[in-house]
Design a protein around this motif. Structure first.
Motif, PDB file in Angstrom:
ATOM      1  N   LEU A 109       0.591   9.227  -4.424  1.00 17.80           N
ATOM      2  CA  LEU A 109       0.128   8.402  -3.308  1.00 17.80           C
ATOM      3  C   LEU A 109      -0.921   7.393  -3.767  1.00 17.80           C
ATOM      4  N   GLU A 147       0.594  -1.193  -3.834  1.00 19.70           N
ATOM      5  CA  GLU A 147       0.649  -1.869  -2.547  1.00 19.70           C
ATOM      6  C   GLU A 147      -0.543  -2.793  -2.343  1.00 19.70           C
ATOM      7  N   ARG A 151      -4.496   5.202   3.389  1.00 24.17           N
ATOM      8  CA  ARG A 151      -5.246   6.439   3.181  1.00 24.17           C
ATOM      9  C   ARG A 151      -6.408   6.271   2.224  1.00 24.17           C
ATOM     10  N   ALA A 187       0.777  10.319   4.440  1.00 21.15           N
ATOM     11  CA  ALA A 187       1.988  10.231   3.625  1.00 21.15           C
ATOM     12  C   ALA A 187       2.033   8.950   2.806  1.00 21.15           C
ATOM     13  N   GLY A 188       0.991   8.138   2.871  1.00 17.01           N
ATOM     14  CA  GLY A 188       0.913   6.961   2.006  1.00 17.01           C
ATOM     15  C   GLY A 188       1.410   5.671   2.639  1.00 17.01           C
ATOM     16  N   TYR A 189       1.722   5.677   3.921  1.00 15.22           N
ATOM     17  CA  TYR A 189       2.199   4.452   4.563  1.00 15.22           C
ATOM     18  C   TYR A 189       1.039   3.618   5.078  1.00 15.22           C
ATOM     19  N   GLN A 190       1.324   2.350   5.334  1.00 15.12           N
ATOM     20  CA  GLN A 190       0.309   1.458   5.887  1.00 15.12           C
ATOM     21  C   GLN A 190       0.466   1.354   7.393  1.00 15.12           C
ATOM     22  N   ILE A 235      -0.886  -1.323  10.407  1.00 13.79           N
ATOM     23  CA  ILE A 235      -1.551  -2.607  10.587  1.00 13.79           C
ATOM     24  C   ILE A 235      -2.007  -2.741  12.025  1.00 13.79           C
ATOM     25  N   GLN A 294      -0.126  -6.644  -1.639  1.00 12.89           N
ATOM     26  CA  GLN A 294      -0.639  -7.149  -0.386  1.00 12.89           C
ATOM     27  C   GLN A 294      -1.510  -8.386  -0.590  1.00 12.89           C
ATOM     28  N   ARG A 345       8.489  -6.476   8.063  1.00 12.03           N
ATOM     29  CA  ARG A 345       9.249  -6.994   6.922  1.00 12.03           C
ATOM     30  C   ARG A 345       8.720  -6.409   5.615  1.00 12.03           C
ATOM     31  N   PHE A 346       7.533  -5.822   5.654  1.00 11.85           N
ATOM     32  CA  PHE A 346       7.030  -5.141   4.455  1.00 11.85           C
ATOM     33  C   PHE A 346       7.425  -3.668   4.520  1.00 11.85           C
ATOM     34  N   PRO A 347       8.156  -3.194   3.520  1.00 13.80           N
ATOM     35  CA  PRO A 347       8.754  -1.861   3.657  1.00 13.80           C
ATOM     36  C   PRO A 347       7.747  -0.721   3.777  1.00 13.80           C
ATOM     37  N   ASN A 348       6.522  -0.928   3.308  1.00 10.60           N
ATOM     38  CA  ASN A 348       5.582   0.195   3.362  1.00 10.60           C
ATOM     39  C   ASN A 348       4.816   0.277   4.685  1.00 10.60           C
ATOM     40  N   GLN A 350       0.899   4.628  -5.567  1.00 13.17           N
ATOM     41  CA  GLN A 350       1.528   3.758  -4.581  1.00 13.17           C
ATOM     42  C   GLN A 350       0.481   2.852  -3.935  1.00 13.17           C
ATOM     43  N   TYR A 404       8.787  -2.419  -4.881  1.00 15.70           N
ATOM     44  CA  TYR A 404       8.311  -1.471  -3.890  1.00 15.70           C
ATOM     45  C   TYR A 404       8.300  -0.066  -4.482  1.00 15.70           C
ATOM     46  N   ARG A 443       4.762  13.558  -2.822  1.00 22.89           N
ATOM     47  CA  ARG A 443       3.635  13.607  -1.898  1.00 22.89           C
ATOM     48  C   ARG A 443       2.357  14.059  -2.589  1.00 22.89           C
ATOM     49  N   ARG A 445     -10.648  12.066  -5.977  1.00 25.31           N
ATOM     50  CA  ARG A 445     -10.570  10.652  -6.355  1.00 25.31           C
ATOM     51  C   ARG A 445     -11.682  10.290  -7.336  1.00 25.31           C
ATOM     52  N   TYR A 464       8.803  -8.401  -5.679  1.00 20.31           N
ATOM     53  CA  TYR A 464       8.145  -7.273  -5.030  1.00 20.31           C
ATOM     54  C   TYR A 464       8.799  -5.980  -5.516  1.00 20.31           C
ATOM     55  N   THR A 470      -5.676  -3.725   7.929  1.00 20.46           N
ATOM     56  CA  THR A 470      -4.658  -2.893   7.306  1.00 20.46           C
ATOM     57  C   THR A 470      -5.292  -1.546   6.992  1.00 20.46           C
TER      58      THR A 470
END
Lengths: 437, 396
Positions: free
Chosen positions: A131, A138, B233, B288-291, B293, A142, B192-195, A134, A119, A126, A292, A117, B230
């Protein structure tokens, strides 16, 4: 077990040193660890700094003329003494349990390929582009995290994966013909050789990637070239290539641009350059949707430019794409029959033993359908079965279970609205992948 | 017309469910080996429900989560081995203000499940309660930690909880809610998933005894369905983050907030904006790009406000909160896209609904509720500005 980590690098000393430092902090015993850095045409001071670098593990390095990461990885693998090879990119900083996680994930299985993985660390970035980048990574990880996921040749990411040295040499290492997607090509040969892929979250590395549009675009161009070459090597993969999807599903503006690319390249270049200039303005205006669409238009443009370099004319593109086998051939069924009435464990064991490309699926005397043949996807094993059953075969399975008295339903299964919808899509899917019974 | 809430394991439904006199219908949560898979309304006749009819109704309305879970049961499928890994340590935070009785029920349930767990901390943030009742209630539970936030505002209390928590993962539950047995495990597993910056769960009503509670459930249900989802953005625009979940059932990763900033203290209960603080946080995390759930297995039970007066206040507050949140998005995050979204919402959603209520069409919500919500929406921007001014004067 002894481990060799192979890191190709090209003019990125500070990044490389951070990665080497992270490997010095491993929970895995340093005495069993060897790190081989392959300097791929480095012109900076990487060599000097490696000569003075002191590490708890065995550090070796070798130089080659700039021939790309595939050739560099092959060279590293040739020198490796470890039984297990871990291929790591120079911009991935390994977590302390990284090597240990790779080693344990193999469980002594010869055919195993473990994808770690990586990351994406964009904590301080930003921009829309970072983004988006990323998001791509991800989304991919996933998918691979899902239990029972069937890996595809293009899930093979060479930045963080491990394989036994013998298996790597058995399939012949990376191809020297491709400058990018050499990992996909290796993935395809691994799949043909019966590799068993696994994704390991604990084999964690922090990927310090800089979002750089120019670099991404250059790479897209290379990918256009590489995809055509891949398609020539493995025609059965053509329907899985980006070129195929773009050709079939692009919207009108993209289609027009593609057309111009082959007929009026100067005009098309001017349009693409204008689009690229406009991109930051849409970001400044917070217009993510438009931004996009333009980004994907640009990426598609540069991809097609690569395709055009290989295939020159639209006619050639069309011939290339239609040269693909219609869809996975239903006729090429293998003889294996998986009978679910024997219990899930037994069915999984048969799949694990046979590792078939496809199989028939039944419950006692009743046919449920098939495990379809899909080019570029790893062969079936036991872990794939249940997630597959939870998808399309849900309807025939419940129908059979009800008719066999395994479950008692107070109403007929055909009356259930959920299954009425499912039945249609199931029949269509069966027709396509399993052929007529 | 009260609705009985029933919580049933699918293969253990009794032949006849009795004792339902006085209830014309029931809301049933269907579970498969503890896992919530379906929710449906069933009519009650003669104070009872028969298994035969109930099963048929369940099967007719069941969707994929139900059938998938059933097949897993039939084939005794060994679940995801990743589930067996230990959960991250967590702090459970309950923010409360002058609701000692509700809080006692909440803490009883929490301590019953987690009081003896060494890796779980239970923290109560007393948001300037007017009497000592809150503190006394907490003192009856030795395993619960008490802390006091002297400035009014739910988001201030949440920030206090984030600062005070001993663990990296902070799970929030309202003082008028109760956890289900597996709530915390399900809510923290995905970290457990960092994002993953945030996980939200499914909230069911504890009771639907009064018209206000029923109207709340139909009008602004907390339930987000039985599919795990899930959110990123690229999937939803951060302006529409309300679909992600609600603050009564959410867990957050503390280290992420060090980068994206704490809860906006001008928003949510205790301030002129009444709500919107949770949604604004979801929105910022997504941007900010995070997930995020949504995990339906993380189930908790919420007691909706019983009186119509409280309901009216809540609905008005939601209207204010949404537009206050959008005002912040516009003013602070410079997200002008909120203007078309806000107008679209008003013109295609709320005003047509209001007209339907006015004409008393079928399935239209009560007119006073939708009117209050729209009124709240119009007040939202001013409420946010007012709240910020107050915030500045408090901080200064």
């Amino acid at each position: 077990m002894t481990v060799s980590i192979i890191i190709p690098t090209h003019n990125r000393r500070p990044v490389l040193v951070r990665t080497l430092d992270s490997l010095a902090r491993q929970t895995f015993p340093a005495a069993q660890l060897e790190v081989i850095v392959v300097l791929d045409g480095c012109r900076d001071d990487t060599l000097e700094s490696l000569e003075t670098y002191s590490a708890p593990y065995t550090l070796r390095f070798i130089e080659q003329d700039h021939r790309g990461p595939g050739a560099a990885r092959n060279l590293g693998a040739k020198l490796a003494n470890g039984e297990l090879l871990i291929f790591l990119d120079d911009d991935i900083e390994a977590a302390p349990g990284f090597v240990h996680a790779h080693v344990t994930a193999h469980q002594g299985i010869y055919h195993k390929v473990v994808i770690g993985y990586s990351y994406p660390n964009l904590a301080r970035q930003r921009s829309y582009l970072s983004l988006e980048l990323q998001g791509w990574w991800e989304a991919m990880f996933q998918l691979m995290q899902q239990p029972g996921y069937r890996f595809r040749y293009n899930d093979m990411l060479s930045g963080n994966f491990s394989i036994s040295r013998d298996f790597f040499h058995h399939v012949g290492g990376f191809s020297a013909n491709l400058s990018v997607h050499e990992d996909y090509e290796l993935g395809m040969r691994l799949i043909i050789a019966g590799a068993m892929f696994a994704f390991e979250t604990a084999a964690l590395g922090v990927h310090h990637e800089q979002a750089d549009l120019q670099r991404i675009i250059n790479r897209k161009f290379q990918e256009g070239i590489a995809d055509i070459r891949l398609g020539r090597m493995y025609p059965e993969l053509i329907p899985t290539l980006l070129a195929w999807r773009l050709w079939k599903y692009s919207l009108l503006p993209s289609k027009l641009l593609t057309h111009l690319e082959f007929t009026q390249p100067h005009l098309a270049d001017w349009i693409a350059a204008t689009m690229m200039k406009a991109l930051p303005r849409f970001e400044a205006a917070h217009m993510i949707g438009t931004w996009r669409r333009i980004l994907y238009g640009l990426l598609g443009y540069w991809y097609w430019k690569g395709v055009a370099q290989e295939l020159n004319t639209l006619r050639a593109v069309q011939e290339f794409l239609t040269g693909a086998p219609a869809s996975p051939q239903p006729q090429k069924q293998e003889g294996l029959i998986i009978d679910l009435s024997q219990g899930l464990d037994q069915a999984e064991r048969s799949l694990d033993e046979a590792r078939p490309s496809s199989a028939k699926l039944c419950y006692g005397d009743y046919s449920i359908g098939c495990l379809p043949l899909q080019p570029g996807v790893e062969r079936w094993h036991g872990g794939h079965l249940m997630p597959f059953l939870l998808g399309e075969p849900l309807f025939p399975l419940f129908k059979t279970l009800a008719s066999q008295g395994v479950i008692q339903l107070p109403i007929s299964i055909e009356e259930i609205p959920f299954f009425q919808e499912l039945e249609k899509s199931y029949l269509a899917q069966q027709e396509q992948t399993c052929g007529s019974p | 017309m009260p609705t009985k809430i029933l919580d049933l394991e699918f293969d253990q439904i009794p032949a006849v469910i009795t004792g339902l006199d006085g209830y014309p219908r029931a809301m049933i949560l269907v579970r498969m080996r503890g896992r919530p898979v379906e929710r449906l309304y069933v009519p009650i006749s003669d104070g009872m429900i028969r298994r035969e009819e109930l099963c048929s109704t369940i099967l007719r309305s069941a969707k994929r989560p139900f059938w998938e879970s059933w097949l897993r049961e039939i084939l005794s499928y060994n679940p995801d081995p990743a589930d067996e890994r230990p959960n991250p340590r967590a702090t459970i935070a309950v923010c409360t203000r002058d609701r000692a009785d509700d809080l006692r029920c909440c803490l009883e349930a929490l301590t019953q499940f987690y009081g003896a767990e060494p890796d779980v901390e239970i923290l109560v943030v007393d948001n300037c309660s007017s009497s000592g009742a809150t503190k006394e209630t907490v003192q009856a539970f030795p395993s619960v930690r008490y802390t006091y936030e002297e400035r009014p505002g739910l988001n201030r209390a949440r920030n206090k909880a984030l600062r005070e928590a001993r663990h990296e993962i902070v799970a929030f539950i309202d003082d008028d809610a109760l956890p289900d047995a597996n709530w915390l495990q399900a809510l923290t597993r995905d970290f457990r998933f960092p994002n993953v910056a945030c996980v939200t769960g499914l909230t069911m009503p504890i009771e639907l005894e009064t018209p206000a509670q029923e109207a709340f459930e139909e009008y602004t249900t907390f339930s987000r369905g039985f599919y795990r989802q899930t959110f990123t953005r690229s999937r939803i625009h951060p302006v529409g983050a309300g679909v992600v979940g609600a603050g009564t059932n959410m867990a957050l990763r503390r280290s992420v907030l060090e980068q994206t900033g704490p809860f906006d203290e001008a928003l949510d209960a205790g301030t002129p904006t009444f709500s919107g603080g949770d949604t604004e946080m979801f929105s910022r995390l997504l941007a900010a790009g995070y997930q995020i759930i949504y995990e339906p297995c993380a189930l908790n039970w919420h007691r909706h406000r019983r009186s119509w007066k409280e309901l009216r206040r809540a609905i008005y507050g939601y209207g204010v909160g949404v537009y206050a949140f959008w005002t912040r998005k516009f003013l602070i995050d410079r997200e002008w896209y909120v203007i078309p979204v806000a107008l679209h919402w008003l013109l295609t959603g709320q005003i047509p609904t209001w007209l339907r209520s006015l004409l008393r069409l079928k399935n239209a919500p009560p007119l006073d509720l939708i009117s209050l919500e729209i009124w709240g929406c119009l007040m939202g921007p001013w409420a946010y500005l007012k709240s910020r001014r107050q915030d500045l004067s408090v901080t200064a």
